[in-house]
Design a protein around this motif. Structure first.
Motif, short mmCIF file in Angstrom:
data_model
loop_
_atom_site.label_atom_id
_atom_site.label_comp_id
_atom_site.label_asym_id
_atom_site.label_seq_id
_atom_site.Cartn_x
_atom_site.Cartn_y
_atom_site.Cartn_z
N MET A 1 0.85 -1.19 0.00
CA MET A 1 0.00 0.00 0.00
C MET A 1 0.88 1.24 0.00
N GLU A 2 0.50 2.24 -0.83
CA GLU A 2 1.29 3.44 -1.00
C GLU A 2 0.68 4.64 -0.29
N LEU A 3 -0.66 4.75 -0.33
CA LEU A 3 -1.36 5.91 0.20
C LEU A 3 -2.50 5.48 1.12
N PHE A 4 -2.68 6.26 2.19
CA PHE A 4 -3.78 6.03 3.13
C PHE A 4 -4.60 7.32 3.19
N VAL A 5 -5.90 7.24 2.86
CA VAL A 5 -6.76 8.43 2.81
C VAL A 5 -7.42 8.63 4.17
N SER A 6 -7.14 9.76 4.80
CA SER A 6 -7.70 10.09 6.12
C SER A 6 -8.77 11.16 5.94
N HIS A 7 -9.96 10.92 6.50
CA HIS A 7 -11.07 11.86 6.29
C HIS A 7 -12.04 11.77 7.45
N GLY A 52 3.35 0.63 7.81
CA GLY A 52 3.79 0.00 6.58
C GLY A 52 4.43 0.97 5.61
N GLY A 53 4.60 2.22 6.03
CA GLY A 53 5.28 3.18 5.17
C GLY A 53 4.36 3.98 4.28
N ALA A 54 3.06 3.84 4.44
CA ALA A 54 2.14 4.58 3.59
C ALA A 54 2.19 6.07 3.91
N ARG A 55 2.04 6.87 2.87
CA ARG A 55 1.84 8.30 3.08
C ARG A 55 0.36 8.55 3.32
N MET A 56 0.07 9.58 4.10
CA MET A 56 -1.31 9.85 4.46
C MET A 56 -1.81 11.07 3.70
N VAL A 57 -2.89 10.87 2.96
CA VAL A 57 -3.57 11.97 2.28
C VAL A 57 -4.68 12.46 3.22
N ALA A 58 -4.51 13.64 3.80
CA ALA A 58 -5.45 14.16 4.79
C ALA A 58 -6.38 15.17 4.13
N GLU A 74 -4.90 10.20 13.63
CA GLU A 74 -4.15 9.87 12.43
C GLU A 74 -3.05 10.89 12.15
N TRP A 75 -3.45 12.17 12.03
CA TRP A 75 -2.44 13.13 11.60
C TRP A 75 -1.42 13.45 12.69
N THR A 76 -1.84 13.37 13.99
CA THR A 76 -0.85 13.59 15.04
C THR A 76 0.19 12.47 15.05
N ALA A 77 -0.26 11.23 14.76
CA ALA A 77 0.69 10.11 14.69
C ALA A 77 1.67 10.31 13.54
N VAL A 78 1.20 10.81 12.42
CA VAL A 78 2.08 11.02 11.27
C VAL A 78 3.08 12.13 11.55
N LEU A 79 2.58 13.24 12.11
CA LEU A 79 3.48 14.35 12.39
C LEU A 79 4.52 13.97 13.43
N ALA A 80 4.10 13.20 14.44
CA ALA A 80 5.04 12.79 15.48
C ALA A 80 6.14 11.91 14.92
N ALA A 81 5.82 11.10 13.96
CA ALA A 81 6.81 10.19 13.38
C ALA A 81 7.56 10.83 12.23
N LYS A 82 7.24 12.13 11.94
CA LYS A 82 7.88 12.85 10.85
C LYS A 82 7.72 12.13 9.53
N GLU A 83 6.56 11.47 9.38
CA GLU A 83 6.26 10.82 8.11
C GLU A 83 5.73 11.87 7.14
N GLN A 84 5.70 11.50 5.86
CA GLN A 84 5.23 12.44 4.85
C GLN A 84 3.71 12.53 4.89
N LEU A 85 3.23 13.75 4.93
CA LEU A 85 1.80 14.02 4.98
C LEU A 85 1.42 14.82 3.75
N VAL A 86 0.29 14.44 3.11
CA VAL A 86 -0.20 15.16 1.94
C VAL A 86 -1.53 15.81 2.35
N PRO A 87 -1.50 17.08 2.79
CA PRO A 87 -2.75 17.74 3.20
C PRO A 87 -3.44 18.38 2.00
N LEU A 88 -4.76 18.21 1.94
CA LEU A 88 -5.57 18.81 0.87
C LEU A 88 -6.81 19.43 1.51
#
Length: 761
Positions: A1-7, A52-58, A74-88
């Motif tokens: 999986m490459e992308l995880f859509v958060s909504h 699993g390394g997925a980027r999150m599309v928020a 979701e987004w606090t976990a991504v920011l804390a881990a300094k993972e790539q976040l794609v905000p829209l």
């Protein structure tokens, strides 16, 4: 999986569009609505996706930043881990400060093709300088796929009513509806019925669904279905719009052509609004891989559709509506008003309109209490066809004409409690019932038909042989009754109570029936009870409560009954005297032994004067007074009066009559207190044997005799026999009365004492 859509749940249409476009562009995407099953652990699935390394599309929106949303996790976990976040951004809400440093392109307000380009560029990241000169831009558009369109864009075939800009709440319901409609996954047509009583906003919910998920459909058509005869013409118009029929095609042929057309199409929505009779609408329900949504006050759609109950607002939705439309209303006042209006959307909208128009909250509450129907006729919102009072009035007028028995049943229930009334328990014979109710109570099929009519009109809920009116419906109906109608309704209500009330409260088999009937017997106006049986049922309800140690409810009700009937009939009337008898017991149970004694003495004096010493009612009063004397510690006087009463009851009523056995049990208790243990043991043993034979082993009166006998045996040193009997009595009392009943606890204390004094091995 490459992308995880958060909504947020309210933005599911955007999430599905984004996920589809990303998948169509070759990305591997995970979306909760597509890939997670019911019952999956949300947090665990989210962590697995991010680990699993997925980027999150928020998808950022007003709903996304609500504190209660899981998206925060979701987004606090991504920011804390300094993972790539794609905000829209999908609406104009300003992002939280943490997001403002991130580039968050906007998708909203763009044409679909441009929004798709923005999405794909955001996911792709910075592309760098290309290796060759880019071609000159052209207007060549991308071919449509079978996926959803940009959320908010309308399909080419569309007649859904205008969206309500003031629509609030219902996010969870809209998500559940979307999930239910899409669960079929392309299989034959999915039909769902939004059902519930009037004023819940079913039509507005259907309109909001159609607009919110308009991008998911290529065809969306609204049919007013209240009159089934008008449905074919509306479907024929749709057939013309789709090209399946010509304008001059007869409606029957056009409908047939439409049915064939819909079988070949995907992604369509039909809404049948305000349908009443399932069987009348059934011939017009099409087949094919589309969605059908029905709104109805009738809950009986299971044969043709999957029912989805629409209930009142959640409290936070109610207060949000009130506060938004009446900004001066503070939160505690809004919460209290929402509670008084039972969170009914139409009632809330009307109240908000009246308050916004200048009426004070105190004035509104006063009118709501004194003139419910009048205030519920005011402030009709534009998004509802009629006010709550008018809606109830129109439906009840139809009922009065079409089914007089159901109409009288409705009026009677308006004077009772808002809890379910056990119509199925109305099996007792009743003298002089209203003819309309006599037809219902004597014929289960007729009663079933009446309940069905009430449910179809949304005036009451019918389930498992019970009928239940909403509290607001009751208040409006009561206020709309004329004096003549109120008199008839009071007679009908008393008939229902008489027919449903068991005889006496001692038999455990009757207790479930009493439990269901108690709220109504507590709610009925004592002055409206004119029959001996109706008055007796109201008293017996209090006796049932006293037997369960619920004096807090029983005592004030008995005081009210006594006051009303003493004023209405005088102090010597049977209704007054029997109510005074019950009231004395309530005083005794609450520790006012002197007050109980004085009241029972007065009753005994009046009955001796009226009936003589040996009348059964006189002996009942003497029996009660003996109990009060014992409670005051005047045990010798209690013993003497109890002995005299027992002898008279044996002579006049017989030795095995329950009243006689009750006198014997109480006398045995007095003898134990006075130390006359052998006489107490003999009397208790004889009473227990008779009680087991006449009443049964588990009857409360039998268990009272067993309890006394155990105490007498212990006092005589027969500890082992006393303990065995106490153990058996405790087990039976727990089973029959419950662990916390005062009688159960009394036997438990006796057994504890016996056990603590039993010598060890």
């Amino acid at each position: 999986m490459e992308l995880f859509v958060s909504h947020a749940g309210a933005d599911r249409a955007w999430a599905e569009w984004v996920a589809w476009e990303l998948t169509d562009a070759g990305h591997t995407v995970e979306l909760d609505a597509w890939h997670w099953a019911a019952g999956d652990n949300f947090i665990a699935k989210m962590n697995d996706a991010l680990a699993g390394g997925a980027r999150m599309v928020a998808l950022l929106s007003e709903a996304y930043f609500e504190p209660s949303r899981f998206t925060t996790e979701e987004w606090t976990a991504v920011l804390a881990a300094k993972e790539q976040l794609v905000p829209l951004r999908i609406d104009a809400t300003a992002p939280l400060p943490l997001f403002r440093a991130l580039l968050a392109p906007a998708l909203y307000g763009l044409p679909e093709a441009e929004a798709r380009t923005v999405l794909l560029r955001a996911v792709a990241g910075a592309p760098g300088r290309p290796g060759s000169r880019p071609p000159f831009p052209t207007n060549a558009g991308r071919l449509r796929t079978s996926g959803p369109r940009l959320p908010g864009s309308l399909p080419p075939v569309w007649n859904i009513p205008l969206r309500n800009p003031g629509f609030m709440g219902r996010d969870g319901m809209l998500v559940r509806l979307r999930e239910a409609l899409t669960a079929a996954g392309g299989r034959p047509v999915t039909v769902h019925a939004l059902n519930g009583r009037g004023g819940l906003g079913k039509t507005q919910l259907a309109i909001e669904y159609a607009h919110r998920f308009s991008g998911e459909y290529e065809l969306a058509w609204w049919i007013n279905a209240e009159d089934p005869a008008l449905v074919p013409d509306q479907l024929a118009a749709l057939a013309v719009k789709t090209g399946a029929a010509q304008p001059d095609t007869p409606p029957t042929e056009a409908c047939q052509a439409l049915t064939e057309e819909l079988r070949t199409r995907a992604r369509w929505l039909l809404v049948f609004d305000n349908a009443e009779e399932p069987a009348a609408l059934a011939p017009h329900l099409p087949g094919g891989p589309g969605h059908v949504l029905i709104t109805s006050r009738n809950p009986r759609w299971l044969t043709y559709a999957k029912p989805l109950d629409v209930d009142v607002f959640a409290r936070d939705e109610s207060t949000a509506l009130l506060h938004t439309r009446v900004p001066t209303l503070n939160r505690p006042d809004a919460d209290r008003l929402a509670q008084e209006l039972d969170d009914l959307p139409l009632a809330l909208a009307q109240a908000a309109a009246v308050l916004a128009d200048g009426m004070t909250l105190a004035q509104y509450r006063d009118l709501f209490t004194s003139h419910t129907a009048q205030i519920m006729d005011e402030g009709q919102p534009e998004d509802y066809p009629v006010s709550l009072a008018a809606q109830i009035r129109l439906s009840s007028n139809r009922l009065a004409t079409s089914h007089p028995g159901a109409w009288l049943l409705l009026q009677a229930c308006a004077l009772l409690a808002p809890e379910p009334f056990p119509l199925h328990s109305c099996t007792q014979p009743v003298a002089d019932p209203p003819p309309e109710l006599a037809d219902l109570l004597g014929h289960p099929l007729a009663a079933r038909k009446a309940l069905r009519v009430l449910a179809r009109l949304g005036l009451a809920r019918a389930q498992d042989g019970t009928v239940q009116l909403h509290r607001l419906t009751q208040a409006v109906l009561r206020d709309q009754l004329t004096d003549e109608q109120r008199t008839r309704a009071q007679h009908a209500a008393e008939t229902l109570l008489d027919a449903a009330a068991p005889t006496g409260t001692d038999d455990p088999a009757t207790w479930p029936a009493w439990a269901a009937l108690i709220p109504h017997l507590l709610a009925v106006d004592p002055a409206a009870l004119t029959t001996e049986s109706g008055q007796g049922a109201a008293r017996d309800a209090c006796w049932y409560l006293l037997d369960r140690a619920n004096t807090a409810t029983a005592l004030p009700r008995l005081e009210h009954l006594y006051h009303v009937w003493a004023q209405q009939y005088g102090p010597d009337h049977e209704a007054t005297l029997w109510t005074a008898t019950y009231l004395a017991r309530a005083y005794d149970d609450t520790g006012d032994h002197a007050g109980a004694r004085d009241l029972d003495q007065d009753i005994l004096r009046r009955r001796r004067h009226e009936f003589g010493d040996d009348h059964p009612d006189t002996l009942a009063s003497a029996h009660n007074l003996a109990i009060r004397l014992a409670s005051l510690g005047e045990v010798e006087a209690a013993r003497d009066l109890g002995q005299d009463t027992l002898e008279r009851r044996r002579r006049i009523l017989g030795e095995d009559i329950p009243d006689t056995l009750s006198s014997a049990s109480n006398l045995a208790g007095d003898l134990i207190t006075l130390g006359e243990t052998e006489a107490a043991r003999d009397l208790a043993q004889d009473t227990l044997q008779r009680g087991r034979r006449v009443l049964g082993d588990d009857h409360p009166a039998t268990l009272f005799s067993a309890h006394n006998l155990a105490i007498a045996l212990a006092a005589l040193g027969e500890t082992e026999a006393a303990r065995d009997l106490a153990e058996d009595t405790l087990e039976r009392r727990r089973r029959v009365l419950g662990d916390d009943h005062p009688s159960t606890l009394s036997t438990a204390r006796v057994l504890a004492t016996l056990t603590s004094h039993t010598p060890g091995p």
